[in-house]
Scaffold this motif. Structure first.
Motif, mmCIF file in Angstrom:
data_model
loop_
_atom_site.group_PDB
_atom_site.id
_atom_site.type_symbol
_atom_site.label_atom_id
_atom_site.label_comp_id
_atom_site.label_asym_id
_atom_site.label_seq_id
_atom_site.Cartn_x
_atom_site.Cartn_y
_atom_site.Cartn_z
ATOM 1 N N MET A 1 0.843 -1.175 0.000
ATOM 2 C CA MET A 1 0.000 0.000 0.000
ATOM 3 C C MET A 1 0.893 1.246 0.000
ATOM 4 O O MET A 1 1.850 1.316 0.759
ATOM 5 N N PRO A 2 0.585 2.248 -0.818
ATOM 6 C CA PRO A 2 1.381 3.476 -0.839
ATOM 7 C C PRO A 2 1.212 4.246 0.467
ATOM 8 O O PRO A 2 0.220 4.096 1.169
ATOM 9 N N LYS A 3 2.203 5.044 0.772
ATOM 10 C CA LYS A 3 2.169 5.830 2.002
ATOM 11 C C LYS A 3 1.070 6.884 1.911
ATOM 12 O O LYS A 3 0.898 7.531 0.885
ATOM 13 N N LEU A 4 0.332 7.051 2.999
ATOM 14 C CA LEU A 4 -0.724 8.049 3.080
ATOM 15 C C LEU A 4 -0.617 8.726 4.426
ATOM 16 O O LEU A 4 -0.421 8.058 5.447
ATOM 17 N N GLU A 5 -0.727 10.031 4.437
ATOM 18 C CA GLU A 5 -0.655 10.757 5.695
ATOM 19 C C GLU A 5 -1.666 11.892 5.656
ATOM 20 O O GLU A 5 -1.720 12.658 4.691
ATOM 21 N N ILE A 6 -2.489 11.973 6.690
ATOM 22 C CA ILE A 6 -3.421 13.083 6.867
ATOM 23 C C ILE A 6 -3.006 13.773 8.155
ATOM 24 O O ILE A 6 -2.936 13.135 9.203
ATOM 25 N N LYS A 7 -2.722 15.051 8.069
ATOM 26 C CA LYS A 7 -2.265 15.799 9.237
ATOM 27 C C LYS A 7 -3.076 17.080 9.333
ATOM 28 O O LYS A 7 -3.176 17.830 8.368
ATOM 29 N N ARG A 8 -3.666 17.322 10.484
ATOM 30 C CA ARG A 8 -4.423 18.542 10.721
ATOM 31 C C ARG A 8 -4.100 19.065 12.114
ATOM 32 O O ARG A 8 -3.989 18.287 13.052
ATOM 33 N N LYS A 9 -3.981 20.349 12.232
ATOM 34 C CA LYS A 9 -3.807 20.994 13.531
ATOM 35 C C LYS A 9 -4.942 21.989 13.695
ATOM 36 O O LYS A 9 -5.296 22.691 12.745
ATOM 37 N N SER A 10 -5.530 22.024 14.871
ATOM 38 C CA SER A 10 -6.588 22.989 15.141
ATOM 39 C C SER A 10 -6.641 23.257 16.635
ATOM 40 O O SER A 10 -6.117 22.483 17.440
ATOM 41 N N GLU A 11 -7.258 24.335 16.983
ATOM 42 C CA GLU A 11 -7.446 24.682 18.394
ATOM 43 C C GLU A 11 -8.878 24.341 18.761
ATOM 44 O O GLU A 11 -9.817 24.741 18.081
ATOM 45 N N ILE B 1 -13.272 8.352 19.013
ATOM 46 C CA ILE B 1 -12.229 7.417 18.575
ATOM 47 C C ILE B 1 -12.257 6.162 19.442
ATOM 48 O O ILE B 1 -12.194 5.044 18.938
ATOM 49 N N GLY B 2 -12.370 6.324 20.755
ATOM 50 C CA GLY B 2 -12.426 5.179 21.656
ATOM 51 C C GLY B 2 -13.620 4.278 21.388
ATOM 52 O O GLY B 2 -13.494 3.055 21.363
ATOM 53 N N GLN B 3 -14.784 4.885 21.150
ATOM 54 C CA GLN B 3 -15.985 4.095 20.851
ATOM 55 C C GLN B 3 -15.840 3.355 19.519
ATOM 56 O O GLN B 3 -16.265 2.216 19.391
ATOM 57 N N ALA B 4 -15.226 4.007 18.537
ATOM 58 C CA ALA B 4 -15.011 3.356 17.246
ATOM 59 C C ALA B 4 -14.080 2.163 17.404
ATOM 60 O O ALA B 4 -14.321 1.090 16.833
ATOM 61 N N LEU B 5 -13.022 2.310 18.177
ATOM 62 C CA LEU B 5 -12.090 1.208 18.388
ATOM 63 C C LEU B 5 -12.751 0.066 19.166
ATOM 64 O O LEU B 5 -12.529 -1.106 18.873
ATOM 65 N N ALA B 6 -13.572 0.398 20.153
ATOM 66 C CA ALA B 6 -14.242 -0.627 20.951
ATOM 67 C C ALA B 6 -15.315 -1.346 20.148
ATOM 68 O O ALA B 6 -15.602 -2.516 20.405
ATOM 69 N N GLU C 1 -12.825 -2.066 12.149
ATOM 70 C CA GLU C 1 -12.829 -1.032 11.120
ATOM 71 C C GLU C 1 -13.215 0.300 11.741
ATOM 72 O O GLU C 1 -14.247 0.425 12.384
ATOM 73 N N VAL C 2 -12.358 1.293 11.544
ATOM 74 C CA VAL C 2 -12.556 2.606 12.144
ATOM 75 C C VAL C 2 -12.411 3.657 11.060
ATOM 76 O O VAL C 2 -11.476 3.610 10.270
ATOM 77 N N GLU C 3 -13.351 4.604 11.028
ATOM 78 C CA GLU C 3 -13.239 5.718 10.092
ATOM 79 C C GLU C 3 -12.794 6.941 10.875
ATOM 80 O O GLU C 3 -13.424 7.340 11.842
ATOM 81 N N LEU C 4 -11.668 7.491 10.462
ATOM 82 C CA LEU C 4 -11.112 8.671 11.114
ATOM 83 C C LEU C 4 -11.028 9.787 10.097
ATOM 84 O O LEU C 4 -10.770 9.555 8.917
ATOM 85 N N GLY C 5 -11.227 11.007 10.557
ATOM 86 C CA GLY C 5 -11.139 12.119 9.635
ATOM 87 C C GLY C 5 -10.963 13.436 10.342
ATOM 88 O O GLY C 5 -11.117 13.543 11.558
ATOM 89 N N ILE D 1 -10.504 8.590 6.349
ATOM 90 C CA ILE D 1 -9.954 7.324 5.886
ATOM 91 C C ILE D 1 -10.519 6.231 6.779
ATOM 92 O O ILE D 1 -10.685 6.417 7.979
ATOM 93 N N GLU D 2 -10.847 5.098 6.181
ATOM 94 C CA GLU D 2 -11.304 3.950 6.938
ATOM 95 C C GLU D 2 -10.142 2.983 7.054
ATOM 96 O O GLU D 2 -9.527 2.626 6.052
ATOM 97 N N ILE D 3 -9.841 2.596 8.277
ATOM 98 C CA ILE D 3 -8.711 1.705 8.513
ATOM 99 C C ILE D 3 -9.158 0.506 9.337
ATOM 100 O O ILE D 3 -10.143 0.567 10.065
ATOM 101 N N VAL D 4 -8.439 -0.581 9.186
ATOM 102 C CA VAL D 4 -8.671 -1.774 9.988
ATOM 103 C C VAL D 4 -7.592 -1.809 11.057
ATOM 104 O O VAL D 4 -6.403 -1.782 10.756
#
Length: 108
Positions: A1-11, A24-29, A33-37, A43-46
């Motif tokens: 799989m090619p490298k993929l990086e999503i980076k965001r900074k916010s206050e 995030i915790g509920q998605a992992l529990a 399969e977890v969708e993060l954005g 992106i949906e990751i396993v």
């Protein structure tokens, strides 16, 4: 799989941050399969059954930084084959420092 990086900074407010961490915790529990954005990108990751956890807390003057890193490899054995591993790899829950002063550990 090619490298993929999503980076965001916010206050965020403390409430907004806690909502994101809870999500995030509920998605992992809820399953592997977890969708993060962030900022419209997602992106949906396993997530593997076993993961590496790294917690870094840095206090530098009036600035406090907490970094949480969770990583795994796709080719790791499933939880059923690694349940025999020691629980020593499981870190204790993080304790909050008050007013930026680290707490002394009671188990020295």
């Amino acid at each position: 799989m090619p490298k993929l990086e999503i980076k965001r900074k916010s206050e965020l407010s403390r409430k907004e941050l806690s909502d994101r961490l809870i999500t995030i915790g509920q998605a992992l529990a809820g399953g592997s399969e977890v969708e993060l954005g962030s900022g419209g990108d997602s992106i949906e990751i396993v997530v593997a059954d076993r993961v590496r956890w790294e917690l870094e807390i840095e206090v530098d003057g009036d600035e406090i930084e907490i970094e949480i890193e969770i990583s795994w490899r796709d080719d790791l054995p499933s939880e059923s084959t690694s349940e025999a591993q020691s629980d020593s790899a499981t870190p204790p829950p993080a304790k909050a420092a008050r007013r930026g002063r680290p707490r002394k550990s009671a188990d020295k």
